[in-house]
Design an enzyme around this catalytic site. Structure first.
Site, PDB file in Angstrom:
ATOM      1  CB  CYS A   1      -5.198   4.464   6.587  1.00  0.00           C
ATOM      2  SG  CYS A   1      -5.333   5.445   5.079  1.00  0.00           S
TER       3      CYS A   1
ATOM      4  CB  CYS B   1     -13.884  -1.655  -9.478  1.00  0.00           C
ATOM      5  SG  CYS B   1     -14.920  -2.071  -8.068  1.00  0.00           S
TER       6      CYS B   1
ATOM      7  NE  ARG C   1     -17.627  -7.005  -7.043  1.00  0.00           N
ATOM      8  CZ  ARG C   1     -16.885  -6.268  -7.878  1.00  0.00           C
ATOM      9  NH1 ARG C   1     -16.388  -5.127  -7.499  1.00  0.00           N
ATOM     10  NH2 ARG C   1     -16.631  -6.697  -9.092  1.00  0.00           N
TER      11      ARG C   1
ATOM     12  CB  CYS D   1      -9.750  -5.943  -8.458  1.00  0.00           C
ATOM     13  SG  CYS D   1     -10.358  -4.330  -7.963  1.00  0.00           S
TER      14      CYS D   1
HETATM   15 FE1  SF4 Z   1      -7.476   4.932   4.444  1.00  0.00          FE
HETATM   16 FE2  SF4 Z   1      -8.966   3.953   2.416  1.00  0.00          FE
HETATM   17 FE3  SF4 Z   1      -9.780   3.722   5.012  1.00  0.00          FE
HETATM   18 FE4  SF4 Z   1      -9.815   6.118   3.840  1.00  0.00          FE
HETATM   19  S1  SF4 Z   1     -11.035   4.319   3.242  1.00  0.00           S
HETATM   20  S2  SF4 Z   1      -9.025   5.651   5.930  1.00  0.00           S
HETATM   21  S3  SF4 Z   1      -8.006   5.992   2.536  1.00  0.00           S
HETATM   22  S4  SF4 Z   1      -7.992   2.774   4.088  1.00  0.00           S
END
Ligand code: SF4
Ligand code: SAM
Ligand code: DTB
Length: 338
Positions: free
Chosen positions: A47, A184, A256, A124
């Protein structure tokens, strides 16, 4: 609920607080049920964002390798297995900053959602940032709830993430709500925040109109290689106090008890359920981190005489009280009025 009221509640003597949250819980959720949700990481790692708690950020060396988007057949068979195991909600997570209409990967996600939504579970997804078009297309494909956590207070957020803002998170939530999806949204305890930050987070969540349909309370899973790998463990009574305040502030939401259950004893989890938690992630893996074994969770629920919640595939968003109002909690935070 306003900050001062939350502050007063949070600092009540422990038993007074949980007596009050139990009263609210019983009047809204009299069935002694816990919702079982299965989580699947459909796109893991790599990411672009720098969330300092997350093992999936490409900026840290965490040992999580970047995978491609999982194929539809595999995902559908995992969803069928989840349903067979008693889950009534299937949550698919992707390690993306966000999604954009017209891209190949978004088309693939829509196609996956269409098939998974035929299985009779709540569907979801958590895919990062959305605009109005993406939100509408997800809703049309069959998504019932969009997960997008605010994670902490607006004041603490920029100490945890620098590649997007708290405001960006609120905008996505607004788009999901405007498209008619349930939201959510919750957060993580243990990011070095103060109790005041936790209550600010709750003030903002309870100021959403409509209220979030579910509120995940995660305790940080300290992931090796992330900046927060050495963060202090969340105190169990602080966790219970937050669950109790969440139950009181957002009585109709599923609260949750999310990441961090592997560190909680049976007794601690029982106290969380007593104080107002009524949903868990079920299955021995969260996204990349561990979760209690299915057999252990089954045994725990049986010991506590709690049953699995029945599905609500329609999952209407909670009623909106009239026109959207500017909640005082949101002034300057941008969540109600733009
Ligand atoms: Fe990526 Fe989501 Fe992890 Fe942030 S929380 S690094 S946006 S996967
Ligand atoms: N990329 C999307 C996003 O950021 O919204 C979806 C996936 S992201 C992993 C979903 C949520 O998982 C985060 O908002 C955070 O609340 C939670 N999370 C991630 N890593 C965690 C950790 N180490 N401990 C506890 N919760 C975590
Ligand atoms: C949420 O609030 N918690 C889940 C789900 N929503 C997507 C994710 C927890 C992730 C825990 C860390 C990991 O598995 O990498």
């Amino acid at each position: 609920m306003e900050y001062q009221a939350l502050h007063r509640l949070y600092h009540l003597p422990f038993f007074e607080l949980i007596q009050e949250s139990r009263r609210v819980h019983e009047s809204h959720w009299p069935e002694n049920e816990v919702q079982l949700c299965t989580l699947l990481s459909i796109k893991t790692g790599g990411c672009s964002e720098d969330c300092s708690y997350c093992a999936q950020s490409a900026r840290y060396t965490t040992g999580v390798k970047a995978d491609r988007l999982m194929g539809k057949e595999e995902i559908v068979s995992r969803a069928e297995a989840a349903r067979a195991n008693g889950s009534t909600r299937f949550c698919m997570g992707a390690a993306w900053r966000g999604v954009r209409a017209g891209t190949e990967r978004f088309e693939k996600v829509l196609d996956i959602v269409k098939d998974v939504s035929q299985l009779g579970m709540e569907v979801c997804v958590t895919l990062g940032e959305l605009g109005p078009d993406e939100a509408r297309m997800l809703k049309e494909a069959g998504v019932t709830a969009y997960n997008h956590n605010i994670d902490t207070s607006p004041e603490h957020y920029s100490k945890i993430v620098t590649t997007h803002t708290f405001q960006d998170r609120l905008k996505t939530i607004r788009c999901a709500q405007d498209a008619g999806m349930s939201v959510c949204s919750g957060g993580i305890l243990g990011l070095g925040e103060t109790v005041e930050d936790r209550l600010r987070m709750l003030e903002i969540l309870s100021g959403f109109n409509p209220h979030p349909e579910s509120v995940p309370i995660n305790s940080l899973m300290p992931m090796p290689g992330t900046p927060l790998e050495g963060a202090e463990v969340v105190d169990v009574f602080d966790l219970v106090r937050m669950i109790a305040c969440t139950r009181i502030a957002i009585p109709g939401a599923k609260v949750r008890l999310s990441a961090g259950r592997t560190r909680l004893s049976k007794e601690a989890q029982a106290l969380c359920f007593f104080a107002g938690a009524n949903s868990i992630f079920y299955g021995d893996r969260l996204l990349t981190a561990a979760n209690p074994a299915v057999a252990a969770d089954r045994a725990l629920l049986a010991e506590l005489n709690l049953s699995a919640q029945v599905p609500d595939p329609m999952l209407a968003p909670p009623d909106k009280d009239g026109e959207r109002e500017l909640s005082p909690a949101c002034v300057g935070a941008g969540c109600c009025g733009d």
